[in-house]
Every structure is written in structure tokens, then in C-alpha cells.
Design a protein around this motif. Structure first.
Motif, mmCIF file in Angstrom:
data_model
loop_
_atom_site.group_PDB
_atom_site.id
_atom_site.type_symbol
_atom_site.label_atom_id
_atom_site.label_comp_id
_atom_site.label_asym_id
_atom_site.label_seq_id
_atom_site.Cartn_x
_atom_site.Cartn_y
_atom_site.Cartn_z
ATOM 1 N N UNK A 189 -6.722 -3.998 -11.484
ATOM 2 C CA UNK A 189 -6.658 -3.795 -10.040
ATOM 3 C C UNK A 189 -6.429 -5.102 -9.295
ATOM 4 N N UNK A 190 -6.698 -6.228 -9.924
ATOM 5 C CA UNK A 190 -6.506 -7.521 -9.267
ATOM 6 C C UNK A 190 -5.039 -7.840 -9.013
ATOM 7 N N UNK A 191 -4.115 -7.123 -9.670
ATOM 8 C CA UNK A 191 -2.694 -7.399 -9.433
ATOM 9 C C UNK A 191 -2.174 -6.666 -8.207
ATOM 10 N N UNK A 192 -2.974 -5.773 -7.616
ATOM 11 C CA UNK A 192 -2.527 -5.018 -6.459
ATOM 12 C C UNK A 192 -2.508 -5.896 -5.216
ATOM 13 N N UNK A 193 -1.523 -5.721 -4.395
ATOM 14 C CA UNK A 193 -1.491 -6.424 -3.115
ATOM 15 C C UNK A 193 -2.553 -5.880 -2.176
ATOM 16 N N UNK A 194 -2.809 -4.582 -2.258
ATOM 17 C CA UNK A 194 -3.858 -3.978 -1.448
ATOM 18 C C UNK A 194 -4.402 -2.756 -2.163
ATOM 19 N N UNK A 195 -5.730 -2.634 -2.176
ATOM 20 C CA UNK A 195 -6.362 -1.444 -2.712
ATOM 21 C C UNK A 195 -6.933 -0.561 -1.624
ATOM 22 N N UNK A 196 -6.595 -0.842 -0.364
ATOM 23 C CA UNK A 196 -7.115 -0.092 0.780
ATOM 24 C C UNK A 196 -6.045 0.883 1.262
ATOM 25 N N UNK A 197 -6.305 2.196 1.211
ATOM 26 C CA UNK A 197 -5.282 3.179 1.569
ATOM 27 C C UNK A 197 -5.179 3.480 3.056
ATOM 28 N N UNK A 198 -5.871 2.741 3.900
ATOM 29 C CA UNK A 198 -5.919 3.090 5.326
ATOM 30 C C UNK A 198 -4.529 3.191 5.943
ATOM 31 N N UNK A 199 -3.662 2.243 5.649
ATOM 32 C CA UNK A 199 -2.336 2.287 6.256
ATOM 33 C C UNK A 199 -1.504 3.446 5.720
ATOM 34 N N UNK A 200 -1.710 3.809 4.459
ATOM 35 C CA UNK A 200 -0.958 4.929 3.884
ATOM 36 C C UNK A 200 -1.391 6.258 4.495
ATOM 37 N N UNK A 201 -2.619 6.310 5.008
ATOM 38 C CA UNK A 201 -3.118 7.526 5.638
ATOM 39 C C UNK A 201 -2.786 7.580 7.127
#
Length: 739
Positions: free
Chosen positions: A686-698
Motif C-alpha cells: 500500500x505504500x506505493x499508492x499515491x493516495x489511499x483515501x477514496x474521498x475524491x473518488x466518491x
């Protein structure tokens, strides 16, 4: 969308109905052009081969025995013409080899900003140009197979139709396709390795005598080195897989001059009962409407301008191809029966179809209509802008092919199921839409328990820009619907599945840029209410693109017991299967994308490309016992409670998929080909992800319908792995949240 040829229309054309004949040719011209253009590349003979195909089809239509096989029959004529041209050129020895662009790929920059990354991920034109160059390495027979296979993976043809066009058995066709794909993959690997920096010295030596023309003999020589060189193999795998690019449901744009010749082709060769020469403007407009597509390869300058002109003149939605990315309309003022601010002209009585030039249909709504419905209207009135109907039921009862129905802003509360039974035609579609700048809401809370909100059995509809909520059961059920477009819909908080397409004859439909959220049922303890279901039926050419399936009690997308391939591209499924309603003994399965099901599950080769599935209670992606040859490419499964990718019984092909932080990232059976996915490589966390927060996708969609821009689930390690999270997100703006 896959063109279709119903038996009645074929029979009418054979009997001398010129309108039916023009309709058949017009609907299938983009497919024929795409096959010929893919097989011949930028050859100047493309238009001549297409025109000759159409001429021969007109001349020999009366000899067609199986009306249901019209599409395969027509494409087989195109293949024959391609083969005839190849034989003629072989005799003349005049074929020029395709030159290769000596340019190099730019190395990836791990520090590139998000905007640049998104732009690179959606730059498929570059990949298409590379595929076009790789095609030069194939022999003529392989190029024919590629031309047909590319339409198969895009949903425009079935494997049976491909086999019929090649005059081969399905088993033999599968072998030919497999061999062609292996050579195409090798050609792409060679080209990418040649463009890589720094250059491989060994490859440079192998290519020292090469004159930079794409020929089959050079693929063998260069491929021998690349196959044995780890550096070249690594460089050659950096690009987007060909199947991912070709799986997008796009057809090649048809040149306007070629499209405009259809009426002349029909008239000049028909004779007998097919009439005399006449200018068929509607047929030309219908075909030119296919210009509303992304350009593939190097053809098609000025497509956007041409498309805008066609839509402004005709006001009709193109029956196939890639429609504009729609989205939910913005919040508007309360309902009013007043006319739109600036209607084109006064609306006529809905008893007679209007001229198509009266209305402009865009992704954001319509500017005027033939029939108006307002919450404070009157069903005894004429249904005009000044005196609208009060109910949608009245409007769909009187609507005729070619007309537009505008549902005004405000809340509409039907007291009985609205039944849509009238069908449009390929050239005279029916549109049900919001007005630009307005948001109508259809609320089902006044329906008796267990009733569906809307049912549809008619075909050739475009339904867009509507919100539907609070139905006691299903919100919208389309039974045996064909060639219908559902876009910019928001179906939420209903008592069963939001949108269902079912039964035999469900073909050529598109579900685009829509949100299906928080639908739940209590009768089955949450187990039945899905976001979108295409199930318990059959029919080719159905496409789902740019949708969100969010927080439903059942599954996000359910393809149970549907026996024909569905193309699923660029969708997001999240939060399904969690008990948000305190349902006792909750039974929600909570899969993001369920790609099968049934007792027993049929074997179906669904195409699943560039989707993301996260935070679902069940699986992220599951075959659901579908034993078919699924294509699952560039998808992302993240933080699902069950397995990210569960494919135990199928012969699926999985490529460039990303799975992180799921209950279990992957389960595959012995028949699955799962090379080149994250679970087979080191360094994925998971450390390779730019973002793990889905707020913008929702977040909120643009008025035109694109998914919101986001960095969620993009990674820093390998940008070709997983979903792009950019499908449909080119336009950012305000609108409504999906949940």
C-alpha cells in the motif's frame, strides 16, 4: 455498441424496402469500415474496398438465407474483398512495407505530477499508433484476424460472427486468434524495445541491416533477440496491453464522403422494387453520426467539429459508437410549467412526430422537446411546453418514434408503474431527458408495496439526466431491450436493484456515466438489491462504462446467468454488502463486480478493463463460477473483505491487475492465465499508492457526466499496473455526490 440486424428489417430490405436497406447499411458501415481499415491500415484503397463491399451486399442480399446472420455475412464480404485486394497486389508486387517511426519513448518520471500522469494514462492515441505500426509485421491473413478480433473484444462482434466471417469453425478461429495475438505481442515488444533508452547494444546489432520497414521476416529476426534478452523484454512490457486498448468500444470514424455515398450505392444497384435515385439525407446523417467517436490511428481530422454540427442539425443521439460522456444535471429551481428560457420554436402537438432538426440532444440534456411533463401539469392538456402533461405515464403512452420527451425539474411521484412499450427505430430514436440546467426527480414512495418504478420493453431509447429514488422494489427494469442508452442516471435508495437489463433479446445497450447507490432490500435480507444487473438473458453488444456502484446491499454489478459477453470498462464499485440499514440476519453478498452466476453458470467471455473495486464486503472481482474465457485487464482491487480477484473455475486471462490489502489478494484455478499481475511481482504494498483515501473518488461528477478527478489508487511503482482512475474524468466540475 454492436450493430444489429433484426430479421424483420432484413426481410423488408430483401423485399425492396429502400429505407430498411439504407438503415441496415448505415448501421453496419462503421463496423465494415473498422474491419477494413484495421486490416489495410492507412492504405488509400480502404474506401474503395468498403464501397465495393457495400455494392456487393446490395447486389446479393436476396441470396442471404439466414436473416439473423446478416452481420457475419456482410463482414465476410469485406474479408473476401480484403483477400482479393491482397491477391491483386501480390500479382502486381507493388505492396510497400510500412515505415517504422524511429522515435523513442520518454522514460517514466517517478516525480511527475498527478495531472501529467493522468494525461499519459489516457493518451491511447499513442498506443493505437504503435499497434498500427506493429500490424505491419503481420502477414495479410493475420491482419484480417486482428481486424475481426479487435471488433470482438470491443463488443461489436461475437466469436461466432468472427468465425463465420472467416469461414472457419469457432475452434479453428480460436487457434488463429491465439497465433495472431502472440505475433502482435511480440511485434509490440520489439517496437518498444527499439524505442527504449538506453538502447540495447545487442538489439542495435541485430537491427543494423534493417531498413526500418515493418515486414514479417524482420519480426522473426528481431524477435529472436528480444525473446532472449531480459533488458529488451523489460523495456518491451512498459506499454499498455493491446487488448486493453482494443477492448474499448470504439469504432473507427467513417469519412463523411464515404458515408454520404450510401444512398447512391443503394439506388444505383437496387433496381426492381428498390426504387429510383433520391437524396436520402436522414441516412447520411445517421451514418455521419458515427463521427462522434475517438479517432483511432491517424485518420479523422476535425471530428469534434463535425460531430457538433451533426448533433446540432439532427438533434438525435447516435445509435452506436462512443457517445459524449454524460453526467448528472445540476440542481435546479422547483418545477414549473413555464416554457424553457429560449426554446427553439413552439412545440407541436405530440400526436405527430416532429422534425428531427427541432431539438438539440446533448450529454447535459435537451434544449427543447416534443412532449413536456411537469409536476403541476395536466394530463388532459396537449403536453406542450406551455401546457405540459402531469405524468410520465401519459407522455410515454403517446410518444412516437423520433420524438423527445422532457421531464421538467421537481419531484414526480407516480402512483403506478410507468410502462414504456413504444419502440423507436435506428434512425428515429426516442429520447427521455432532463432539460439542460434542470434536474427532475422520480420518487417511487407513492407506489404500492412491491411495485417497480419503471419498466421498459421498447427499443431504441435514450434515457438520461434523471434521478430515481424510493421505489418499494426495482427502480428500472428493461426487458429484452435493444439499442438503448442509459446515461447520467442517479438511482438510489430503492427497495431492490436499481437498473436491471434482462431476458433474451437484451442487445446493443449502453449504460454510461451513471451512479447506482444505497439500494437495499429487506425481503431477501439485503441479498438481492444490486446497483446494476444485466442478468437472466442473452444478447450481444452490451456495454457498461464510467459508472459507480456504491454501498448497495447486494453486489455492485451482477452479470448472473447472462449468456453473451458484456464489455465493462472504467467503472468503480465500492462499499457494497455492508449492513447500513440494520437489517436482521443480513445476507448481502457485497461483491464489487460479479462476472457470472447461475445454476449452472454459463460460460461467457466478458471483457473487464480498467475498473476499480474497493471496500466491498465480499470479493472485488469474481467469476462467480463462470467457466468462460474472461478478459480481465488493468483492474484494481483494494481493501475488499473477501478475495480481490477470485477466478477458480474459468479459463480467464488476467493481465496488469493490481490487488492490495484485500482479505486475500488472489485465488486462481489451474485454467487461469494470470501472468504479469501485481501478485506475481515483488515490491507491491500500500505504500506505493499515491493516495489511499477514496474521498475524491466518491465526489461530484461534472454536469457532462465524467467521473471526478482523483489520485486514489494510482501508484508510483508501475503506471501500467491497475486501473487508470481517469476514465471519463477529463471534465471536472460541480454536480452531486454519488453517496
Amino acid at each position: 455498441m454492436s450493430p444489429t440486424a433484426d430479421a424483420a428489417r432484413v426481410a423488408a430490405a430483401r423485399a425492396g424496402d429502400r429505407h430498411a436497406l439504407e438503415s441496415l447499411l448505415g448501421d453496419h458501415l462503421p463496423l465494415v469500415y473498422a474491419v477494413v481499415r484495421r486490416a489495410l491500415g492507412a492504405d488509400p484503397d480502404v474506401d474503395d474496398v468498403v464501397q465495393e463491399t457495400m455494392l456487393r451486399a446490395v447486389r446479393h442480399l436476396r441470396g442471404l438465407r439466414d436473416a439473423d446472420g446478416f452481420k457475419a455475412w456482410l463482414v465476410s464480404i469485406a474479408v473476401s474483398q480484403i483477400q482479393e485486394r491482397a491477391r491483386r497486389l501480390a500479382r502486381q508486387r507493388t505492396r510497400a512495407a510500412q515505415p517504422i517511426d524511429p522515435g523513442v519513448d520518454e522514460p517514466s518520471d517517478p516525480a511527475a505530477d498527478v495531472a501529467a500522469l493522468a494525461e499519459d494514462r489516457v493518451d491511447l492515441d499513442r498506443e493505437l499508433r504503435l499497434i498500427a505500426q506493429a500490424t505491419g509485421f503481420l502477414n495479410p491473413a493475420e491482419r484480417q484476424v486482428l481486424a475481426l478480433w479487435s471488433q470482438e473484444v470491443a463488443g461489436a462482434m461475437t466469436r461466432a460472427e468472427v468465425a463465420a466471417a472467416l469461414s472457419l469453425s469457432p475452434a479453428h478461429t480460436a487457434v488463429r486468434v491465439q497465433r495472431m495475438r502472440a505475433r502482435l505481442d511480440l511485434a509490440l515488444t520489439v517496437l518498444r524495445a527499439l524505442r527504449a533508452t538506453p538502447h540495447c547494444p545487442g538489439l542495435g546489432e541485430a537491427a543494423a541491416a534493417w531498413d526500418r520497414t515493418a515486414e514479417p521476416r524482420w519480426l522473426k529476426r528481431l524477435g529472436r533477440h528480444v525473446a532472449a534478452c531480459q533488458a529488451c523484454l523489460l523495456a518491451g512490457r512498459r506499454g499498455v496491453p493491446a487488448v486493453r486498448v482494443l477492448a474499448l468500444p470504439w469504432l473507427l470514424p467513417v469519412p463523411a464522403l464515404l458515408a454520404g455515398r450510401l444512398p447512391e450505392i443503394v439506388a444505383s444497384t437496387s433496381g426492381g422494387g428498390l426504387g429510383t435515385v433520391a437524396v436520402a439525407v436522414d441516412a447520411a446523417r445517421r451514418v455521419v453520426g458515427y463521427l462522434n467517436l475517438k479517432v483511432i490511428g491517424t485518420a479523422g481530422v476535425g471530428v469534434a467539429a463535425a460531430t457538433a454540427a451533426v448533433l446540432a442539425v439532427s438533434g438525435t443521439t447516435p445509435p452506436a459508437g462512443r457517445p459524449p460522456a454524460p453526467g448528472p444535471p445540476p440542481q435546479a429551481a422547483p418545477a414549473t410549467s413555464a416554457a424553457p428560457a429560449s426554446p427553439a420554436t413552439a412545440s407541436p402537438s405530440p400526436s405527430a412526430p416532429s422534425a428531427a432538426a427541432r431539438h438539440v440532444v446533448t450529454a447535459e440534456g435537451v434544449t427543447s422537446a416534443d412532449i413536456y411533463v411537469a409536476a403541476d401539469g395536466d394530463d388532459t392538456g396537449p403536453g406542450t411546453a406551455e401546457r405540459p402533461y402531469a405524468t410520465l405515464a401519459r407522455a410515454v403512452q403517446v410518444v412516437q418514434p423520433g420524438q423527445v420527451v422532457a421531464l421538467r425539474a421537481g419531484t414526480h411521484r407516480p402512483t403506478a408503474t410507468v410502462a414504456i412499450t413504444t419502440s423507436g427505430t435506428a434512425s428515429r430514436r426516442i429520447t427521455l431527458s432532463n432539460l439542460v440546467g434542470e434536474r427532475p426527480v422520480i420518487d417511487g414512495s407513492a407506489l404500492p408495496g412491491g411495485q417497480w418504478l419503471i419498466t421498459q420493453t421498447g427499443g431504441y431509447w435514450t434515457v438520461q439526466g434523471l434521478e430515481m429514488r424510493n421505489a418499494p422494489s426495482h427502480a428500472y427494469v428493461c426487458r429484452a431491450c435493444r439499442d438503448s442508452v442509459f446515461r447520467r442516471l442517479w438511482l438510489h435508495d430503492n427497495g431492490d436493484t436499481a437498473l436491471t437489463l434482462r431476458d433474451a433479446g437484451t442487445q446493443g445497450n449502453q449504460v454510461l456515466d451513471s451512479d447506482f447507490a444505497r439500494n437495499h432490500d429487506t425481503v431477501d435480507r439485503g441479498g438481492s438489491a444490486d446497483g446494476l444487473a444485466i442478468k437472466n438473458g442473452a444478447g450481444a453488444g452490451n456495454v457498461v462504462r464510467g459508472c459507480r456502484f456504491a454501498e448497495n446491499s447486494g453486489d455492485g454489478l451482477d452479470l448472473s446467468n447472462f449468456t453473451d459477453p458484456v464489455t465493462v470498462v472504467g467503472n468503480w464499485a465500492y462499499g457494497n454488502g455492508h449492513n447500513r440499514w440494520d437489517i436482521a440476519a443480513f445476507n448481502g453478498p457485497g461483491n464489487g463486480l460479479k462476472l457470472g452466476g447461475g445454476a449452472p453458470a454459463p460460460a461467457v467471455a466478458h471483457v473487464v478493463v480498467d475498473n476499480a473495486s474497493w471496500d466491498n464486503a465480499g470479493y472485488g472481482f469474481t467469476e462467480a463460477s463462470n467457466p468462460g474465457r474472461l478478459t480481465v485487464t488493468n483492474n484494481t482491487a483494494y481493501r475488499n473483505g473477501g478475495t480481490g480477484f477470485a477466478f477458480l473455475y474459468s479459463s480467464a486471462r488476467l493481465r496488469n491487475n493490481l490487488a492490495l490489502a484485500n482479505g486475500r489478494d488472489v485465488q486462481v484455478g489451474g485454467g487461469v492465465d494470470d501472468a504479469d499481475n501485481s501478485w506475481g511481482q515483488d515490491g507491491w504494498a500500500t505504500t506505493v499508492l499515491r493516495s489511499g483515501d477514496p474521498a475524491t473518488a466518491r465526489g461530484e461528477r461534472a454536469p457532462s457526466g465524467g467521473l471526478p478527478p482523483t489520485t486514489f489508487l494510482l501508484n508510483r511503482k508501475d503506471k501500467t499496473m491497475g486501473a487508470s482512475m481517469t476514465a471519463g474524468a477529463a471534465l471536472a466540475g460541480t454536480g452531486r455526490a454519488a453517496s
